[in-house]
Every structure is written in structure tokens, then in C-alpha cells.
Write a protein that holds these residues in place. Structure first.
Motif, PDB file in Angstrom:
ATOM      1  N   GLY A 109       0.796  -1.224   0.000  1.00  0.00           N
ATOM      2  CA  GLY A 109       0.000   0.000   0.000  1.00  0.00           C
ATOM      3  C   GLY A 109       0.822   1.265   0.000  1.00  0.00           C
ATOM      4  N   LEU A 110       2.137   1.139   0.088  1.00  0.00           N
ATOM      5  CA  LEU A 110       3.021   2.304   0.055  1.00  0.00           C
ATOM      6  C   LEU A 110       3.254   2.738  -1.385  1.00  0.00           C
ATOM      7  N   ASP A 111       3.309   4.037  -1.619  1.00  0.00           N
ATOM      8  CA  ASP A 111       3.664   4.595  -2.919  1.00  0.00           C
ATOM      9  C   ASP A 111       4.924   5.422  -2.711  1.00  0.00           C
ATOM     10  N   PRO A 112       6.105   4.805  -2.839  1.00  0.00           N
ATOM     11  CA  PRO A 112       7.351   5.516  -2.525  1.00  0.00           C
ATOM     12  C   PRO A 112       7.496   6.808  -3.315  1.00  0.00           C
ATOM     13  N   GLU A 113       8.063   7.796  -2.652  1.00  0.00           N
ATOM     14  CA  GLU A 113       8.215   9.106  -3.280  1.00  0.00           C
ATOM     15  C   GLU A 113       9.229   9.075  -4.417  1.00  0.00           C
ATOM     16  N   ARG A 114      10.185   8.164  -4.341  1.00  0.00           N
ATOM     17  CA  ARG A 114      11.251   8.117  -5.340  1.00  0.00           C
ATOM     18  C   ARG A 114      11.650   6.666  -5.575  1.00  0.00           C
ATOM     19  N   PRO A 115      12.419   6.412  -6.616  1.00  0.00           N
ATOM     20  CA  PRO A 115      12.868   5.038  -6.865  1.00  0.00           C
ATOM     21  C   PRO A 115      13.811   4.556  -5.762  1.00  0.00           C
ATOM     22  N   TRP A 116      13.716   3.267  -5.456  1.00  0.00           N
ATOM     23  CA  TRP A 116      14.616   2.615  -4.510  1.00  0.00           C
ATOM     24  C   TRP A 116      15.248   1.427  -5.216  1.00  0.00           C
ATOM     25  N   GLY A 117      16.548   1.537  -5.495  1.00  0.00           N
ATOM     26  CA  GLY A 117      17.258   0.435  -6.122  1.00  0.00           C
ATOM     27  C   GLY A 117      17.626  -0.631  -5.112  1.00  0.00           C
ATOM     28  N   LEU A 118      18.040  -1.776  -5.608  1.00  0.00           N
ATOM     29  CA  LEU A 118      18.364  -2.893  -4.732  1.00  0.00           C
ATOM     30  C   LEU A 118      19.491  -2.545  -3.767  1.00  0.00           C
ATOM     31  N   GLY A 119      20.536  -1.888  -4.256  1.00  0.00           N
ATOM     32  CA  GLY A 119      21.652  -1.530  -3.389  1.00  0.00           C
ATOM     33  C   GLY A 119      21.243  -0.572  -2.286  1.00  0.00           C
ATOM     34  N   GLU A 120      20.413   0.408  -2.632  1.00  0.00           N
ATOM     35  CA  GLU A 120      19.964   1.377  -1.637  1.00  0.00           C
ATOM     36  C   GLU A 120      19.050   0.715  -0.608  1.00  0.00           C
ATOM     37  N   LEU A 121      18.205  -0.187  -1.059  1.00  0.00           N
ATOM     38  CA  LEU A 121      17.346  -0.920  -0.126  1.00  0.00           C
ATOM     39  C   LEU A 121      18.174  -1.767   0.832  1.00  0.00           C
ATOM     40  N   LEU A 122      19.209  -2.399   0.310  1.00  0.00           N
ATOM     41  CA  LEU A 122      20.061  -3.234   1.157  1.00  0.00           C
ATOM     42  C   LEU A 122      20.741  -2.386   2.225  1.00  0.00           C
ATOM     43  N   ARG A 123      21.204  -1.198   1.849  1.00  0.00           N
ATOM     44  CA  ARG A 123      21.836  -0.306   2.832  1.00  0.00           C
ATOM     45  C   ARG A 123      20.821   0.172   3.865  1.00  0.00           C
ATOM     46  N   LEU A 124      19.603   0.471   3.427  1.00  0.00           N
ATOM     47  CA  LEU A 124      18.561   0.902   4.367  1.00  0.00           C
ATOM     48  C   LEU A 124      18.235  -0.204   5.355  1.00  0.00           C
ATOM     49  N   MET A 125      18.068  -1.429   4.855  1.00  0.00           N
ATOM     50  CA  MET A 125      17.711  -2.531   5.737  1.00  0.00           C
ATOM     51  C   MET A 125      18.860  -2.884   6.683  1.00  0.00           C
ATOM     52  N   ALA A 126      20.091  -2.692   6.254  1.00  0.00           N
ATOM     53  CA  ALA A 126      21.230  -2.877   7.152  1.00  0.00           C
ATOM     54  C   ALA A 126      21.197  -1.830   8.258  1.00  0.00           C
ATOM     55  N   ASP A 127      20.851  -0.603   7.911  1.00  0.00           N
ATOM     56  CA  ASP A 127      20.810   0.483   8.886  1.00  0.00           C
ATOM     57  C   ASP A 127      19.643   0.337   9.852  1.00  0.00           C
ATOM     58  N   ARG A 128      18.473  -0.068   9.363  1.00  0.00           N
ATOM     59  CA  ARG A 128      17.269  -0.120  10.197  1.00  0.00           C
ATOM     60  C   ARG A 128      17.070  -1.464  10.892  1.00  0.00           C
ATOM     61  N   CYS A 129      17.587  -2.543  10.288  1.00  0.00           N
ATOM     62  CA  CYS A 129      17.364  -3.891  10.839  1.00  0.00           C
ATOM     63  C   CYS A 129      18.639  -4.573  11.325  1.00  0.00           C
ATOM     64  N   GLY A 130      19.745  -4.261  10.670  1.00  0.00           N
ATOM     65  CA  GLY A 130      20.980  -4.939  11.025  1.00  0.00           C
ATOM     66  C   GLY A 130      21.340  -6.092  10.118  1.00  0.00           C
ATOM     67  N   VAL A 131      20.607  -6.269   8.999  1.00  0.00           N
ATOM     68  CA  VAL A 131      20.976  -7.325   8.053  1.00  0.00           C
ATOM     69  C   VAL A 131      22.320  -6.987   7.430  1.00  0.00           C
ATOM     70  N   SER A 132      22.968  -7.969   6.851  1.00  0.00           N
ATOM     71  CA  SER A 132      24.247  -7.737   6.194  1.00  0.00           C
ATOM     72  C   SER A 132      24.063  -6.815   4.989  1.00  0.00           C
ATOM     73  N   ASP A 133      24.972  -5.862   4.833  1.00  0.00           N
ATOM     74  CA  ASP A 133      24.910  -4.990   3.658  1.00  0.00           C
ATOM     75  C   ASP A 133      25.812  -5.484   2.536  1.00  0.00           C
ATOM     76  N   ASP A 134      26.329  -6.703   2.681  1.00  0.00           N
ATOM     77  CA  ASP A 134      27.204  -7.290   1.671  1.00  0.00           C
ATOM     78  C   ASP A 134      26.363  -7.873   0.540  1.00  0.00           C
ATOM     79  N   PRO A 135      26.426  -7.301  -0.661  1.00  0.00           N
ATOM     80  CA  PRO A 135      25.602  -7.838  -1.762  1.00  0.00           C
ATOM     81  C   PRO A 135      26.025  -9.234  -2.196  1.00  0.00           C
ATOM     82  N   GLU A 136      27.208  -9.660  -1.761  1.00  0.00           N
ATOM     83  CA  GLU A 136      27.662 -11.005  -2.103  1.00  0.00           C
ATOM     84  C   GLU A 136      27.093 -12.066  -1.166  1.00  0.00           C
ATOM     85  N   TYR A 137      26.519 -11.634  -0.065  1.00  0.00           N
ATOM     86  CA  TYR A 137      25.886 -12.589   0.852  1.00  0.00           C
ATOM     87  C   TYR A 137      24.466 -12.829   0.354  1.00  0.00           C
TER      88      TYR A 137
END
Length: 271
Positions: A44-72
Motif C-alpha cells: 500500500g506504500l507509494d514511494p516518493e522516489r525510486p529505490w534500487g536494490l543496493g539502496e534498499l540493502l543499505r537501508l535494511m542494514a541500517d534499520r534492521c541490522g541485516v548484512s549490507d554485503d551484496p555477495e551474501y
């Protein structure tokens, strides 16, 4: 009183945080779908701007603590319990503020088999504090598109908490509703409340589409989210969701009891 040290230990032991059951493969799939604006993960969210995979991974690492390594790309996912505790503090403070203002509240879940008790305890405490716990559109038909096609559901409430049931599912075991990601239930409830002349909620508490759908419409919304639910964290980053709490949202229902006690204590709502 639940100390933060004891709660941190419980989060890890119950796998609400730390190493969680959600796999890295599942999380990455959700991030790719979100980047492609697939409605199944936008919630139901309509994001204000595009979110690429790399940017999403960095956000989720910052907010959740998941690995930000794209090779994982395979294995278990991880949630930092410190980030969960930080978000729980903010979540509890929002609940406490709503209670102090005696704001009308709307609570709903797409995880009724797991999280209904958590929300119901909040509803009970907020009601006791003088908040109107809203139950608009009860019994209303909602057609939700799923991977199995369009399924007809009805909106129901238990102890002030909304969820959906499949309309034809009256068999044993379906009493507590269906797992759902759709924002249609919260949109239906909010429209019914508005059509009735109010009141409208000052706070929406829930998960999945309940949070993103309400936040997109301008209502203050808070709730938990797993590592494969990037929409809530994007909504938080864009200012549409007030608080997204990183935790596994599908463990045993009794594992959420210490979180309930912590939130009610911090919000000064313990009975």
C-alpha cells in the motif's frame, strides 16, 4: 517490570532478533520486488522516489541490522537486537502519547495467528486509558488478490483488533483469520469510519498493509516488520510510517508476551 537486558536476551533466545528464521534468499527477493514496485511487497506504500536494490540493502542494514554485503545471498538473516530495542522504545512512546491524549486508535494485523494477542493487550490497555478502540466496517466484504487469484474475505475484530477471514472459510482452525499483506482492509476500515462521520484514528497500530496503507493516507502508523518487509522501513525513511520495529513477525504467539509487558510498562499502561 521487564528490563532491557532481559528483553534483549529474550529477543535473541526466541529468535525474534539475532539470527532469525527469515532467509537471506527470501529477503533479497522482497527487495528486488520492491525495487520493481511490485504491489505484493509495496503493502500500500507509494514511494516518493525510486529505490534500487543496493539502496534498499543499505537501508535494511541500517534499520534492521541485516548484512549490507551484496555477495551474501544465501543463509539466515540477522536482526540487530539493539535496533529492535531502540524501535520498541519509540513504539511504546507513541502508544503512551496516544493514551495521554486519549486518541482514537485502530489496530489491525495480517498475522492474526501470531500477533493477535500482542495487539489485543495494547487495545485493552488503551481502552482502559480512555481511548476509543475503533472497529469500523466489521463484516464488510473485501476482495484481495493473492498468488492463488482473487479471494473474498470479510473484515472481523477480536478484542478490538481487526483482521480478515476468507469468506467461505468457516472450517475449524480459521477462526483467527488469514495471513494477509494487503492494504485493502485498512482502507476499507478508514473509509467506513469517515463515511460514518468519525471518529478517525489518531494512531494506527499493526503490520503489513495496516501500517503502510494507513501511513500512505496520512495517518500516524506504527508496527513491527520482518527483514523481508522493506515497505515499512522505506515508509519510515520517507516519513510516512512513524515507527517500524525490526523483528521476526512469525514466531510463536507467546514469545511476544515479554514485548507486550515492556511496551505497556514504558507507556505507563500496565494494569
Amino acid at each position: 517490570m521487564v528490563s532491557e537486558g532481559a528483553l534483549r536476551a529474550h529477543l535473541v533466545a526466541a529468535r525474534l532478533a539475532g539470527v532469525v528464521a527469515t532467509s537471506r534468499e527470501r529477503s533479497l527477493r522482497s527487495y528486488r520486488l520492491f525495487a520493481a514496485r511490485d504491489p505484493r511487497v509495496l503493502l500500500g506504500l507509494d514511494p516518493e522516489r525510486p529505490w534500487g536494490l543496493g539502496e534498499l540493502l543499505r537501508l535494511m542494514a541500517d534499520r534492521c541490522g541485516v548484512s549490507d554485503d551484496p555477495e551474501y545471498v544465501a543463509g539466515p538473516d540477522v536482526i540487530d537486537p539493539e535496533l529492535t530495542l531502540r524501535a520498541l522504545r519509540a513504539f511504546a512512546d507513541r502508544v503512551g502519547e496516544a493514551a495521554a491524549r486519549r486518541s482514537p486508535v485502530l489496530l489491525g494485523t495480517g498475522h492474526p495467528h501470531r500477533l493477535l494477542g500482542f495487539y489485543a493487550a495494547l487495545a485493552d490497555a488503551l481502552s482502559a486509558a480512555g481511548c476509543a478502540v475503533l472497529t469500523p466496517a466489521e463484516g464488510r466484504r473485501i476482495d484481495i488478490t493473492t498468488r492463488f487469484g482473487v479471494r473474498t474475505h470479510t473484515l472481523g475484530y477480536v478484542r478490538g483488533v481487526a483482521f480478515v477471514r476468507e469468506a467461505e472459510a468457516r472450517r475449524p482452525g480459521c477462526e483467527t483469520g488469514a495471513h494477509a499483506h494487503s492494504p485493502l482492509p485498512v482502507r476499507t476500515a478508514l473509509m467506513a469510519a469517515a463515511d460514518a462521520g468519525g471518529p478517525l484514528p489518531g494512531l494506527v497500530v499493526g503490520d503489513h498493509g495496516w501500517v503502510c496503507g494507513a501511513g500512505q493516507l496520512g495517518f500516524e502508523a506504527i508496527g513491527p516488520a520482518d527483514t523481508d518487509d522493506p515497505a515499512l522501513f522505506v515508509g519510515e525513511a520517507e516519513g510516512l510510517v512513524s515507527v517500524a520495529v525490526p523483528l521476526d513477525d512469525a514466531v510463536r504467539s507467546d514469545y511476544y508476551l515479554p514485548l507486550t509487558r515492556y511496551v505497556l510498562n514504558r507507556a505507563c499502561l500496565s494494569q
